[in-house]
Design a protein around this motif. Structure first.
Motif, PDB file in Angstrom:
ATOM      1  N   LEU A  62      13.781 -42.994  34.582  1.00  0.00           N
ATOM      2  CA  LEU A  62      12.848 -41.954  35.388  1.00  0.00           C
ATOM      3  C   LEU A  62      11.533 -42.467  34.677  1.00  0.00           C
ATOM      4  N   THR A  63      10.756 -43.323  35.541  1.00  0.00           N
ATOM      5  CA  THR A  63       9.658 -44.148  35.272  1.00  0.00           C
ATOM      6  C   THR A  63       8.390 -43.054  35.083  1.00  0.00           C
ATOM      7  N   PRO A  64       8.105 -42.118  35.702  1.00  0.00           N
ATOM      8  CA  PRO A  64       6.948 -41.356  35.363  1.00  0.00           C
ATOM      9  C   PRO A  64       7.135 -40.745  33.948  1.00  0.00           C
ATOM     10  N   ALA A 109       4.655 -41.916  30.521  1.00  0.00           N
ATOM     11  CA  ALA A 109       3.779 -40.907  29.973  1.00  0.00           C
ATOM     12  C   ALA A 109       4.217 -41.058  28.225  1.00  0.00           C
ATOM     13  N   LEU A 110       5.545 -41.475  28.158  1.00  0.00           N
ATOM     14  CA  LEU A 110       5.732 -41.176  26.614  1.00  0.00           C
ATOM     15  C   LEU A 110       5.226 -42.545  25.918  1.00  0.00           C
ATOM     16  N   ASP A 111       5.197 -43.691  26.560  1.00  0.00           N
ATOM     17  CA  ASP A 111       5.057 -45.098  25.978  1.00  0.00           C
ATOM     18  C   ASP A 111       3.586 -45.564  26.483  1.00  0.00           C
ATOM     19  N   LYS A 140       0.286 -49.959  31.569  1.00  0.00           N
ATOM     20  CA  LYS A 140      -0.413 -51.014  32.378  1.00  0.00           C
ATOM     21  C   LYS A 140       0.446 -51.874  33.212  1.00  0.00           C
ATOM     22  N   GLN A 141       1.953 -51.534  33.076  1.00  0.00           N
ATOM     23  CA  GLN A 141       2.852 -52.167  33.816  1.00  0.00           C
ATOM     24  C   GLN A 141       2.770 -51.888  35.049  1.00  0.00           C
ATOM     25  N   ARG A 142       3.333 -52.709  36.040  1.00  0.00           N
ATOM     26  CA  ARG A 142       3.355 -52.289  37.537  1.00  0.00           C
ATOM     27  C   ARG A 142       3.917 -51.076  37.950  1.00  0.00           C
ATOM     28  N   LYS A 143       5.348 -50.993  37.177  1.00  0.00           N
ATOM     29  CA  LYS A 143       5.904 -49.548  37.545  1.00  0.00           C
ATOM     30  C   LYS A 143       5.154 -48.467  37.351  1.00  0.00           C
ATOM     31  N   CYS A 144       4.115 -48.220  36.209  1.00  0.00           N
ATOM     32  CA  CYS A 144       3.295 -47.275  36.052  1.00  0.00           C
ATOM     33  C   CYS A 144       2.103 -47.206  37.053  1.00  0.00           C
ATOM     34  N   PRO A 181      10.332 -54.019  38.955  1.00  0.00           N
ATOM     35  CA  PRO A 181       9.088 -54.471  39.344  1.00  0.00           C
ATOM     36  C   PRO A 181       8.762 -55.558  38.277  1.00  0.00           C
ATOM     37  N   GLU A 182       9.045 -55.590  37.088  1.00  0.00           N
ATOM     38  CA  GLU A 182       8.504 -56.360  36.221  1.00  0.00           C
ATOM     39  C   GLU A 182       9.235 -57.768  35.964  1.00  0.00           C
ATOM     40  N   GLU A 183       8.664 -58.782  36.161  1.00  0.00           N
ATOM     41  CA  GLU A 183       9.644 -60.072  36.578  1.00  0.00           C
ATOM     42  C   GLU A 183       9.964 -60.523  34.933  1.00  0.00           C
TER      43      GLU A 183
END
Length: 219
Positions: A45-47, A51-53, A58-62, A103-105
């Motif tokens: 659950l990406t959001p 928010a937690l970390d 700054k990762q693409r998924k965020c 999304p992160e290679e």
């Protein structure tokens, strides 16, 4: 809703159709080695994680507002070391498709390096399997909503089971973390047989979410 997880990964991708959606899991060689009992797919659950970390913000998924991402398809095996030095490279087209769920290679490469020694596939076959399983999995709108929601553990599990034929309540597990003193859902784990059918999760895969918890909305 009868929409696949892949069609709900980003707010901007609601209408797109995955280029490889025509592939089916049984087209991928899944001749499992004897030590593999199944697989566990980790759906993040990406959001909530962003928010937690703060290190991930700054990762693409965020930055691009993903609502769900896949962080792993882990083989269940008695082997303690599943590392591999084999290539994790994918064709440009496959890499583009995989980026829609991972999304992160760097994360994709690290995942392959950590599990590739225990799966009966090369990297291209492995990530095709990830895509096929993600495309097959359907999720309720609560997991991709723009609004924060409070949900009941049993009710959410029942919704997911109802959307996915062949799944039962023992095929999924929830992971929560504390956010502003409230439990927030950060991961859904889905358990599979080696042929891609849902199965009961092993005893060591447990839920830690209470009866009521929150789902952080997309942003």
């Amino acid at each position: 809703m009868n929409l696949s997880i892949l069609r709900k990964l980003k707010k901007s991708c609601m209408a797109w159709v995955l280029g490889c959606a025509g592939f089916f899991l049984f087209n991928v060689p899944l001749h499992a080695a004897p030590q593999i009992q199944g697989y566990v797919m980790q759906v993040q659950l990406t959001p909530a994680v962003c928010a937690l970390d703060s290190t991930k913000q700054k990762q693409r998924k965020c930055l691009e507002g993903y609502s769900l991402t896949i962080t792993g398809l882990l083989p269940e095996t008695t082997e303690r070391n599943c590392s591999t030095n084999s290539s994790a490279s994918l064709s440009p087209l496959q890499a583009k498709v995989v980026a829609r769920v991972m999304p992160e290679e760097n994360a994709r490469v690290q995942l392959w390096r950590s599990v590739g020694g225990c799966v009966p596939m090369n990297a291209a076959q492995y990530f095709r399997t990830v895509i096929n399983l993600a495309d097959k999995l359907k999720v309720p709108t609560e997991l991709t909503s723009a609004e924060n929601k409070n949900v009941q553990h049993h009710a959410l599990k029942s919704q997911i089971v109802r959307l996915n034929p062949g799944m039962n309540s023992e095929s999924i597990r929830f992971t929560c973390q504390s956010y502003a003193s409230n439990p927030v859902l950060t991961e859904v784990q889905v358990c599979y047989r080696v042929n891609g059918q849902y199965k009961q999760c092993s005893n060591h895969i447990v839920s830690n979410c209470p009866n009521t918890f929150s789902i952080k909305g997309t942003y």
